[in-house]
Motif scaffolding. Structure first.
Motif, mmCIF file in Angstrom:
data_model
loop_
_atom_site.group_PDB
_atom_site.id
_atom_site.type_symbol
_atom_site.label_atom_id
_atom_site.label_comp_id
_atom_site.label_asym_id
_atom_site.label_seq_id
_atom_site.Cartn_x
_atom_site.Cartn_y
_atom_site.Cartn_z
ATOM 1 N N LEU A 70 63.526 23.596 46.309
ATOM 2 C CA LEU A 70 64.000 22.893 47.496
ATOM 3 C C LEU A 70 65.295 23.516 48.007
ATOM 4 O O LEU A 70 66.260 23.644 47.251
ATOM 5 N N ILE A 71 65.299 23.903 49.271
ATOM 6 C CA ILE A 71 66.512 24.361 49.954
ATOM 7 C C ILE A 71 66.997 23.167 50.758
ATOM 8 O O ILE A 71 66.430 22.826 51.796
ATOM 9 N N ILE A 72 68.027 22.502 50.276
ATOM 10 C CA ILE A 72 68.430 21.200 50.806
ATOM 11 C C ILE A 72 69.629 21.353 51.742
ATOM 12 O O ILE A 72 70.669 21.893 51.363
ATOM 13 N N THR A 73 69.472 20.846 52.966
ATOM 14 C CA THR A 73 70.524 20.903 53.978
ATOM 15 C C THR A 73 70.781 19.500 54.527
ATOM 16 O O THR A 73 70.053 18.563 54.232
ATOM 17 N N GLY A 74 71.827 19.364 55.355
ATOM 18 C CA GLY A 74 72.024 18.118 56.089
ATOM 19 C C GLY A 74 73.330 17.410 55.807
ATOM 20 O O GLY A 74 74.300 17.991 55.335
ATOM 21 N N VAL A 75 73.345 16.130 56.114
ATOM 22 C CA VAL A 75 74.525 15.277 55.944
ATOM 23 C C VAL A 75 74.099 13.964 55.293
ATOM 24 O O VAL A 75 72.952 13.557 55.431
ATOM 25 N N ASN A 76 75.020 13.370 54.571
ATOM 26 C CA ASN A 76 76.352 13.839 54.207
ATOM 27 C C ASN A 76 76.300 14.524 52.838
ATOM 28 O O ASN A 76 75.584 14.071 51.946
ATOM 29 N N THR A 77 77.131 15.558 52.663
ATOM 30 C CA THR A 77 77.123 16.306 51.411
ATOM 31 C C THR A 77 77.344 15.398 50.215
ATOM 32 O O THR A 77 76.689 15.554 49.175
ATOM 33 N N ASN A 78 78.273 14.461 50.347
ATOM 34 C CA ASN A 78 78.704 13.629 49.223
ATOM 35 C C ASN A 78 77.918 12.331 49.084
ATOM 36 O O ASN A 78 78.235 11.503 48.233
ATOM 37 N N SER A 79 76.879 12.130 49.883
ATOM 38 C CA SER A 79 76.048 10.936 49.709
ATOM 39 C C SER A 79 74.576 11.333 49.665
ATOM 40 O O SER A 79 74.024 11.552 48.589
ATOM 41 N N CYS A 80 73.935 11.476 50.823
ATOM 42 C CA CYS A 80 72.489 11.734 50.828
ATOM 43 C C CYS A 80 72.126 13.081 50.209
ATOM 44 O O CYS A 80 71.130 13.189 49.483
ATOM 45 N N VAL A 81 72.903 14.115 50.506
ATOM 46 C CA VAL A 81 72.604 15.433 49.940
ATOM 47 C C VAL A 81 72.781 15.401 48.425
ATOM 48 O O VAL A 81 71.883 15.802 47.668
ATOM 49 N N LEU A 82 73.918 14.913 47.963
ATOM 50 C CA LEU A 82 74.192 14.872 46.531
ATOM 51 C C LEU A 82 73.165 14.007 45.796
ATOM 52 O O LEU A 82 72.653 14.388 44.734
ATOM 53 N N SER A 83 72.859 12.851 46.343
ATOM 54 C CA SER A 83 71.913 11.954 45.696
ATOM 55 C C SER A 83 70.530 12.578 45.601
ATOM 56 O O SER A 83 69.851 12.479 44.567
ATOM 57 N N THR A 84 70.105 13.249 46.657
ATOM 58 C CA THR A 84 68.786 13.882 46.663
ATOM 59 C C THR A 84 68.742 15.083 45.732
ATOM 60 O O THR A 84 67.752 15.317 45.034
ATOM 61 N N VAL A 85 69.822 15.857 45.708
ATOM 62 C CA VAL A 85 69.890 17.012 44.807
ATOM 63 C C VAL A 85 69.802 16.558 43.351
ATOM 64 O O VAL A 85 69.064 17.150 42.545
ATOM 65 N N THR A 86 70.546 15.535 42.985
ATOM 66 C CA THR A 86 70.523 15.080 41.594
ATOM 67 C C THR A 86 69.139 14.559 41.218
ATOM 68 O O THR A 86 68.653 14.804 40.108
ATOM 69 N N ALA A 87 68.502 13.853 42.147
ATOM 70 C CA ALA A 87 67.150 13.363 41.883
ATOM 71 C C ALA A 87 66.178 14.526 41.736
ATOM 72 O O ALA A 87 65.342 14.540 40.817
ATOM 73 N N ALA A 88 66.266 15.512 42.638
ATOM 74 C CA ALA A 88 65.366 16.664 42.588
ATOM 75 C C ALA A 88 65.512 17.430 41.284
ATOM 76 O O ALA A 88 64.520 17.855 40.674
ATOM 77 N N CYS A 89 66.745 17.602 40.844
ATOM 78 C CA CYS A 89 66.987 18.280 39.568
ATOM 79 C C CYS A 89 66.358 17.508 38.415
ATOM 80 O O CYS A 89 65.708 18.088 37.542
ATOM 81 N N SER A 90 66.504 16.196 38.435
ATOM 82 C CA SER A 90 65.935 15.367 37.376
ATOM 83 C C SER A 90 64.408 15.360 37.412
ATOM 84 O O SER A 90 63.768 15.061 36.405
ATOM 85 N N MET A 91 63.840 15.693 38.569
ATOM 86 C CA MET A 91 62.386 15.779 38.713
ATOM 87 C C MET A 91 61.891 17.206 38.490
ATOM 88 O O MET A 91 60.730 17.514 38.722
ATOM 89 N N ASP A 92 62.795 18.086 38.064
ATOM 90 C CA ASP A 92 62.483 19.460 37.664
ATOM 91 C C ASP A 92 62.172 20.406 38.816
ATOM 92 O O ASP A 92 61.545 21.453 38.615
ATOM 93 N N TYR A 93 62.655 20.099 40.015
ATOM 94 C CA TYR A 93 62.627 21.070 41.109
ATOM 95 C C TYR A 93 63.814 22.013 40.957
ATOM 96 O O TYR A 93 64.903 21.607 40.533
ATOM 97 N N ALA A 94 63.614 23.279 41.309
ATOM 98 C CA ALA A 94 64.757 24.175 41.497
ATOM 99 C C ALA A 94 65.408 23.820 42.828
ATOM 100 O O ALA A 94 64.714 23.527 43.806
ATOM 101 N N VAL A 95 66.743 23.827 42.866
ATOM 102 C CA VAL A 95 67.474 23.394 44.066
ATOM 103 C C VAL A 95 68.459 24.464 44.507
ATOM 104 O O VAL A 95 69.199 25.021 43.696
ATOM 105 N N ILE A 96 68.462 24.730 45.813
ATOM 106 C CA ILE A 96 69.451 25.608 46.441
ATOM 107 C C ILE A 96 70.071 24.833 47.600
ATOM 108 O O ILE A 96 69.357 24.244 48.408
ATOM 109 N N VAL A 97 71.399 24.832 47.688
ATOM 110 C CA VAL A 97 72.102 24.165 48.788
ATOM 111 C C VAL A 97 72.892 25.211 49.569
ATOM 112 O O VAL A 97 73.849 25.784 49.041
ATOM 113 N N PRO A 98 72.510 25.484 50.819
ATOM 114 C CA PRO A 98 73.306 26.378 51.664
ATOM 115 C C PRO A 98 74.586 25.657 52.103
ATOM 116 O O PRO A 98 74.527 24.666 52.835
ATOM 117 N N SER A 99 75.721 26.140 51.649
ATOM 118 C CA SER A 99 76.975 25.402 51.805
ATOM 119 C C SER A 99 77.395 25.190 53.254
ATOM 120 O O SER A 99 78.090 24.216 53.564
#
Length: 213
Positions: A143-172
């Motif tokens: 998953l290449i995850i973009t959007g807003v907000n970095t510290n809420s929806c992005v962070l929450s989705t990234v942590t969930a994706a990692c726990s579900m064993d997806y590889a995650v990339i965030v373009p800063s």
């Protein structure tokens, strides 16, 4: 070349809440700054155009509520709405169905090619949506995850994706926040420390692993 932890990459771009409710100052109920909004839109357009030409699916997650009761179920959000000095003070009237804020920002969405999941109601994009079903349907593992907000929806989705064993990339430069810049930086630090890779969108687009995926 980097090792992102999967043998054969099947990537998708996940654009979170790139809608007018955050990014269009004329209608936004919880706006980022105009400068941040403009930069995020510009960088996401470039990244998503590249993804489409690279046969990488683009999936848009859009927050929409039937009514304020769906929002007020969240205990912490009720406290934010009660604080007139909080950036989230308008949360109870944010992105109700029919409001212009629910529309994806112009230039970001390609209706002929992109997918839209518009049942998002919480920070974590997997909660109460069919995002996981859509990803599994297309055999996505990265998953290449973009959007807003970095510290809420992005962070929450990234942590969930990692726990579900997806590889995650965030373009800063394709993520940012309506909150203080320090929270954007802190969220990126958390992500790259424990949950996924953080790099610029230019670096993402140049990754050999993502060419002709």
């Amino acid at each position: 070349m980097i090792n992102i932890g999967v043998d054969r990459i099947r990537a998708a771009v996940i654009g979170i809440d790139l809608h007018r409710g955050h990014l269009d100052m004329s209608v936004a109920t919880m706006p980022a700054s105009p400068e941040i909004a403009s930069a995020v839109v510009e960088k996401n357009i470039a990244l998503m155009n590249w993804a489409r030409t690279s046969s990488i699916p683009v999936i848009h997650l859009v927050t929409r509520y039937r009514d304020s009761k769906e929002i007020s179920m969240n205990a912490f959000w009720r406290t934010r709405a009660a604080d007139p000095n909080n950036p989230r003070k308008n949360v109870m009237r944010h992105n109700l169905i029919g409001m212009p804020g629910c529309e994806i920002m112009p230039g970001i969405y390609d209706p002929a090619k992109d997918f839209v999941v518009d049942t998002k109601k919480r920070y974590n994009c997997f909660v109460a949506t069919d995002l996981e079903f859509l990803l599994k349907t297309h055999d996505i593992n990265t998953l290449i995850i973009t959007g807003v907000n970095t510290n809420s929806c992005v962070l929450s989705t990234v942590t969930a994706a990692c726990s579900m064993d997806y590889a995650v990339i965030v373009p800063s430069d394709c993520v940012n926040t309506m909150d203080h810049p320090s929270l954007h930086d802190a969220a990126l630090l958390c992500i790259k420390t424990a949950f996924g890779f953080v790099m610029s969108s230019e670096e993402v687009m140049q990754l050999p692993e993502l060419q002709n995926v």
